[in-house]
Design a protein around this motif. Structure first.
Motif, PDB file in Angstrom:
ATOM      1  N   PHE A 293       0.832  -1.204   0.000  1.00  0.00           N
ATOM      2  CA  PHE A 293       0.000   0.000   0.000  1.00  0.00           C
ATOM      3  C   PHE A 293       0.864   1.250   0.000  1.00  0.00           C
ATOM      4  O   PHE A 293       0.525   2.250  -0.646  1.00  0.00           O
ATOM      5  CB  PHE A 293      -0.934  -0.015   1.212  1.00  0.00           C
ATOM      6  CG  PHE A 293      -1.938   1.112   1.223  1.00  0.00           C
ATOM      7  CD1 PHE A 293      -2.895   1.211   0.233  1.00  0.00           C
ATOM      8  CD2 PHE A 293      -1.916   2.060   2.228  1.00  0.00           C
ATOM      9  CE1 PHE A 293      -3.818   2.259   0.235  1.00  0.00           C
ATOM     10  CE2 PHE A 293      -2.834   3.099   2.248  1.00  0.00           C
ATOM     11  CZ  PHE A 293      -3.791   3.196   1.252  1.00  0.00           C
ATOM     12  N   LEU A 294       1.990   1.203   0.700  1.00  0.00           N
ATOM     13  CA  LEU A 294       2.922   2.339   0.678  1.00  0.00           C
ATOM     14  C   LEU A 294       3.463   2.553  -0.725  1.00  0.00           C
ATOM     15  O   LEU A 294       3.637   3.702  -1.153  1.00  0.00           O
ATOM     16  CB  LEU A 294       4.069   2.101   1.661  1.00  0.00           C
ATOM     17  CG  LEU A 294       5.214   3.110   1.609  1.00  0.00           C
ATOM     18  CD1 LEU A 294       4.715   4.514   1.906  1.00  0.00           C
ATOM     19  CD2 LEU A 294       6.330   2.718   2.573  1.00  0.00           C
ATOM     20  N   LEU A 295       3.734   1.484  -1.459  1.00  0.00           N
ATOM     21  CA  LEU A 295       4.197   1.623  -2.843  1.00  0.00           C
ATOM     22  C   LEU A 295       3.174   2.394  -3.669  1.00  0.00           C
ATOM     23  O   LEU A 295       3.530   3.279  -4.454  1.00  0.00           O
ATOM     24  CB  LEU A 295       4.446   0.247  -3.453  1.00  0.00           C
ATOM     25  CG  LEU A 295       4.871   0.229  -4.931  1.00  0.00           C
ATOM     26  CD1 LEU A 295       6.229   0.906  -5.104  1.00  0.00           C
ATOM     27  CD2 LEU A 295       4.912  -1.196  -5.466  1.00  0.00           C
ATOM     28  N   PHE A 296       1.900   2.074  -3.491  1.00  0.00           N
ATOM     29  CA  PHE A 296       0.829   2.800  -4.178  1.00  0.00           C
ATOM     30  C   PHE A 296       0.833   4.275  -3.783  1.00  0.00           C
ATOM     31  O   PHE A 296       0.763   5.165  -4.637  1.00  0.00           O
ATOM     32  CB  PHE A 296      -0.517   2.155  -3.844  1.00  0.00           C
ATOM     33  CG  PHE A 296      -1.712   3.003  -4.159  1.00  0.00           C
ATOM     34  CD1 PHE A 296      -2.009   3.364  -5.458  1.00  0.00           C
ATOM     35  CD2 PHE A 296      -2.558   3.441  -3.143  1.00  0.00           C
ATOM     36  CE1 PHE A 296      -3.123   4.159  -5.750  1.00  0.00           C
ATOM     37  CE2 PHE A 296      -3.661   4.222  -3.425  1.00  0.00           C
ATOM     38  CZ  PHE A 296      -3.948   4.590  -4.734  1.00  0.00           C
ATOM     39  N   LEU A 297       0.940   4.558  -2.484  1.00  0.00           N
ATOM     40  CA  LEU A 297       0.941   5.946  -2.021  1.00  0.00           C
ATOM     41  C   LEU A 297       2.157   6.702  -2.551  1.00  0.00           C
ATOM     42  O   LEU A 297       2.056   7.883  -2.915  1.00  0.00           O
ATOM     43  CB  LEU A 297       0.930   5.986  -0.492  1.00  0.00           C
ATOM     44  CG  LEU A 297      -0.327   5.462   0.205  1.00  0.00           C
ATOM     45  CD1 LEU A 297      -0.146   5.516   1.716  1.00  0.00           C
ATOM     46  CD2 LEU A 297      -1.562   6.245  -0.213  1.00  0.00           C
ATOM     47  N   ASP A 298       3.305   6.029  -2.618  1.00  0.00           N
ATOM     48  CA  ASP A 298       4.510   6.677  -3.137  1.00  0.00           C
ATOM     49  C   ASP A 298       4.337   6.999  -4.619  1.00  0.00           C
ATOM     50  O   ASP A 298       4.772   8.058  -5.098  1.00  0.00           O
ATOM     51  CB  ASP A 298       5.728   5.775  -2.923  1.00  0.00           C
ATOM     52  CG  ASP A 298       7.040   6.541  -2.984  1.00  0.00           C
ATOM     53  OD1 ASP A 298       7.131   7.488  -3.787  1.00  0.00           O
ATOM     54  OD2 ASP A 298       7.981   6.196  -2.248  1.00  0.00           O
ATOM     55  N   CYS A 299       3.707   6.100  -5.359  1.00  0.00           N
ATOM     56  CA  CYS A 299       3.438   6.379  -6.779  1.00  0.00           C
ATOM     57  C   CYS A 299       2.475   7.554  -6.930  1.00  0.00           C
ATOM     58  O   CYS A 299       2.626   8.373  -7.848  1.00  0.00           O
ATOM     59  CB  CYS A 299       2.873   5.138  -7.458  1.00  0.00           C
ATOM     60  SG  CYS A 299       4.069   3.791  -7.657  1.00  0.00           S
ATOM     61  N   LEU A 300       1.495   7.654  -6.038  1.00  0.00           N
ATOM     62  CA  LEU A 300       0.605   8.820  -6.053  1.00  0.00           C
ATOM     63  C   LEU A 300       1.394  10.089  -5.775  1.00  0.00           C
ATOM     64  O   LEU A 300       1.124  11.139  -6.365  1.00  0.00           O
ATOM     65  CB  LEU A 300      -0.506   8.658  -5.011  1.00  0.00           C
ATOM     66  CG  LEU A 300      -1.660   7.719  -5.331  1.00  0.00           C
ATOM     67  CD1 LEU A 300      -2.718   7.790  -4.222  1.00  0.00           C
ATOM     68  CD2 LEU A 300      -2.306   8.049  -6.674  1.00  0.00           C
ATOM     69  N   TYR A 301       2.359   9.995  -4.869  1.00  0.00           N
ATOM     70  CA  TYR A 301       3.218  11.145  -4.598  1.00  0.00           C
ATOM     71  C   TYR A 301       3.952  11.579  -5.855  1.00  0.00           C
ATOM     72  O   TYR A 301       4.073  12.778  -6.135  1.00  0.00           O
ATOM     73  CB  TYR A 301       4.215  10.813  -3.497  1.00  0.00           C
ATOM     74  CG  TYR A 301       5.323  11.838  -3.385  1.00  0.00           C
ATOM     75  CD1 TYR A 301       5.116  13.052  -2.740  1.00  0.00           C
ATOM     76  CD2 TYR A 301       6.578  11.597  -3.957  1.00  0.00           C
ATOM     77  CE1 TYR A 301       6.132  14.001  -2.655  1.00  0.00           C
ATOM     78  CE2 TYR A 301       7.595  12.539  -3.871  1.00  0.00           C
ATOM     79  CZ  TYR A 301       7.358  13.736  -3.228  1.00  0.00           C
ATOM     80  OH  TYR A 301       8.362  14.683  -3.162  1.00  0.00           O
ATOM     81  N   GLN A 302       4.454  10.616  -6.631  1.00  0.00           N
ATOM     82  CA  GLN A 302       5.167  10.938  -7.876  1.00  0.00           C
ATOM     83  C   GLN A 302       4.238  11.650  -8.857  1.00  0.00           C
ATOM     84  O   GLN A 302       4.624  12.634  -9.505  1.00  0.00           O
ATOM     85  CB  GLN A 302       5.737   9.674  -8.517  1.00  0.00           C
ATOM     86  CG  GLN A 302       6.612   8.828  -7.610  1.00  0.00           C
ATOM     87  CD  GLN A 302       7.854   9.542  -7.116  1.00  0.00           C
ATOM     88  OE1 GLN A 302       8.409  10.403  -7.806  1.00  0.00           O
ATOM     89  NE2 GLN A 302       8.304   9.196  -5.912  1.00  0.00           N
TER      90      GLN A 302
END
Length: 583
Positions: free
Chosen positions: A409-418
């Motif tokens: 889920f953090l990977l998803f949030l980090d991609c949203l950050y990008q």
């Protein structure tokens, strides 16, 4: 046994606290209290400094003895990346505190704090806009699709008792003309029963599906019902794409264990594309190395950059975005059906489908749209939130106590950050909301991220016994702090750059604990500038209107002295007013 019975020492004086996250050695003396859900510490130096730490936020406990019978230190490594040290003078007290914390951090779900948390309801706090537990139920979320395309899709309750697929919701969207018995046969052919289910319909009619891997095995087993289900979503003469989030070798290895990938001859209308996204255990290892590098403030800049690169975390972010962009291109540019799956379909699959929707659908870039996306593609779709977040960054993937944890889920949030970093005007919310979601996913007062599936959440009766995070976030006075002051609604598709140089380290999350972050007050400054800009525009607009009315009145009233020779001057004043409005 009551939780209180696990507390061997409820209160202890003369406990020194050191926050080692930023390399500080400042020691503050205080009193430590161990409650059933929080570890509390308060300063005795008159500065009202306090620590309230939920036990689930503690990721790793380390004990260090000075010398026999002379006490020592407890190192608490937290899921929000903080490292706290408690110095205790007595060895017996130290042992009792460690044993108490260890027992309280390993409790089952029904004893977690969200089951005991009662939000404040004082008069100065507005009532929730809506109940977060019922805000995103499938019937309401899919109402537009079912109304406009009832000839194509229907809502099915074939999984109402969760026997067809224990990780899917009770209500799923399936093709209108495919019988439930066909879908059940497809479920029996897919890993964990996760048959191809609709998750998004794009403009022009292209559709996005997700599932788990087919159980082809080494014998190349086929399922005609599964083939029929997939072909049913294709129009005459149209092709589809299967995005497999594993490498070719990983998919082949799965075949030896009974899984695999679709046989080309059985799905001739579907083209297979492998877009590798790291597996859960690889993500856990990268996360461990990432935070290890971020916490090391002694190495040189070149060494730090090398350690960051070797962690593989930014490469994982790049891979996930790349897979999502390919999926979005197939949907938008080729107007093709797309099926996304990895192995179980509960990790990397959800990262790709949710990111593709964010790229294509502007609604997903709003606060409510983000909540709906997380509900639809993560919570209802069966991501194992409680298991995946049981441990955090201080547990490597080879740890025996962390076989199921992974920062998917953090990977998803980090991609949203990008995406937010590259298109900051296109998102209604700020990155602070993403940080808030990370913190709540790993440790929360609310029950939204408890459970590993809808079936488990129903069994736990979360909607009756806990409060929803969405009810809290959507309060007007709370929601205001998550809104992006630079937001300008963008109805178009956003195509991010996935080049390595475009992938940024999420400093606001990974480095916020290491020092006083210089970006902390940046957003408030931007908000103030925008408010001042709006105020100036309003004043300039009123001035322009007054000048215009004055000129018109002088022209129309012969009793007023209107100098035609000065008409150019009046026009110039009006023009200056207009320019001031646009500045």
């Amino acid at each position: 046994m009551e939780l209180g019975d696990l507390i061997l020492i409820p209160k202890l004086d003369n406990v020194a606290l050191i926050d080692k996250s930023d390399g500080s050695s400042k020691t503050i003396d205080g009193t430590l209290c161990i409650s059933i859900h929080h570890l509390l510490w308060s300063s005795r130096q008159g500065n009202d400094q306090e620590l309230w730490l939920l036990y689930r936020k503690i990721d790793l406990i380390e004990k260090k003895l000075n010398t026999p019978n002379s006490g020592g230190s407890i190192i608490l490594k937290c899921k929000d990346f903080r490292i706290l040290q408690l110095d205790i003078n007595s060895a017996d007290d130290l042992t009792n505190v460690v044993l108490s914390i260890e027992k309280l951090t390993s409790q089952e779900q029904t004893l977690q704090y969200p089951f005991f948390h009662k939000p404040q309801t004082t008069s100065n706090i507005a009532a929730p806009i809506e109940d977060g537990w019922t805000a995103f139920i499938p019937v309401s979320e899919w109402s537009k699709l079912l109304t406009a395309h009832a000839d194509e899709w229907r809502i099915s309750y074939l999984n109402k008792d969760y026997k067809v697929c224990d990780s899917y919701p009770s209500a799923v969207i399936v093709p209108q003309h495919v019988e439930d018995k066909v879908i059940i046969s497809s479920a029996n052919f897919r890993d964990g029963g996760r048959f191809p289910a609709l998750c998004y319909r794009h403009e022009g009619g292209s559709i996005l599906l997700r599932s788990s891997q087919p159980m082809c095995g080494t014998n190349g087993k086929r399922c005609k019902e599964d083939e029929r289900l997939l072909n049913a979503v294709l129009g005459p003469g149209r092709r589809g794409y299967i995005i497999d989030t594993r490498s070719i070798s990983q998919a082949q290895s799965s075949r030896a264990r009974g899984g695999g990938t679709e046989i080309d001859a059985a799905y001739p209308q579907w083209r297979k594309v492998h877009k590798t996204v790291p597996r859960p255990h690889d993500l856990a290892d990268s996360f461990f190395k990432l935070i290890e590098a971020c916490n090391d403030i002694t190495c040189s800049t070149s060494q730090w950059i090398s350690r960051l690169d070797n962690s593989g975390w930014l490469s994982a972010v790049q891979s996930a975005l790349n897979a999502a962009c390919v999926t979005a291109q197939c949907l938008h540019q080729e107007v093709a059906a797309v099926l996304v799956h990895g192995s179980t379909g509960r990790d990397s699959t959800l990262v790709v489908t949710s990111l593709a929707q964010t790229i294509l659908n502007p609604d997903c870039r709003t606060v409510r749209g983000l909540q709906a996306l997380i509900e639809r593609e993560w919570i209802q779709a069966g991501h194992q939130f409680f298991s995946r977040t049981r441990h955090g960054p201080y547990h490597p993937s080879n740890s025996q106590s962390s076989l199921t944890h992974a920062p998917t889920f953090l990977l998803f949030l980090d991609c949203l950050y990008q995406l937010h970093y590259q298109f900051q005007y296109s998102f209604e919310y700020t990155v602070d909301l993403l940080i808030e979601l990370y913190n709540h996913a790993y440790c929360s007062d609310y029950g939204t991220f408890l459970g590993d599936s809808e079936a488990e959440r129903v069994k736990l009766r979360l909607s009756e016994r806990t409060c929803s995070l969405w009810s809290y976030i959507n309060r007007p006075e709370v929601l205001e702090k998550w809104l992006n002051p630079l937001y300008e609604p963008n109805s178009g598709v956003i195509w991010p750059s996935v080049a390595p140089l475009s992938i940024q380290l999420w400093k606001e999350l990974y480095l916020a604990h290491t020092s006083v972050a210089p970006w902390k007050d940046l957003l408030s400054s931007i908000t103030q500038i925008k408010q001042n800009h709006v105020a100036v525009r309003k004043v300039a607009g009123k001035l322009q209107l007054q000048i215009k009315r004055a000129i018109e009145e002088m022209r129309s009233n012969p009793d007023l002295c209107y100098d035609e020779e000065n008409q150019d001057e009046h026009t110039r004043i009006a023009q200056l007013s207009l320019e001031s409005q646009n500045t």
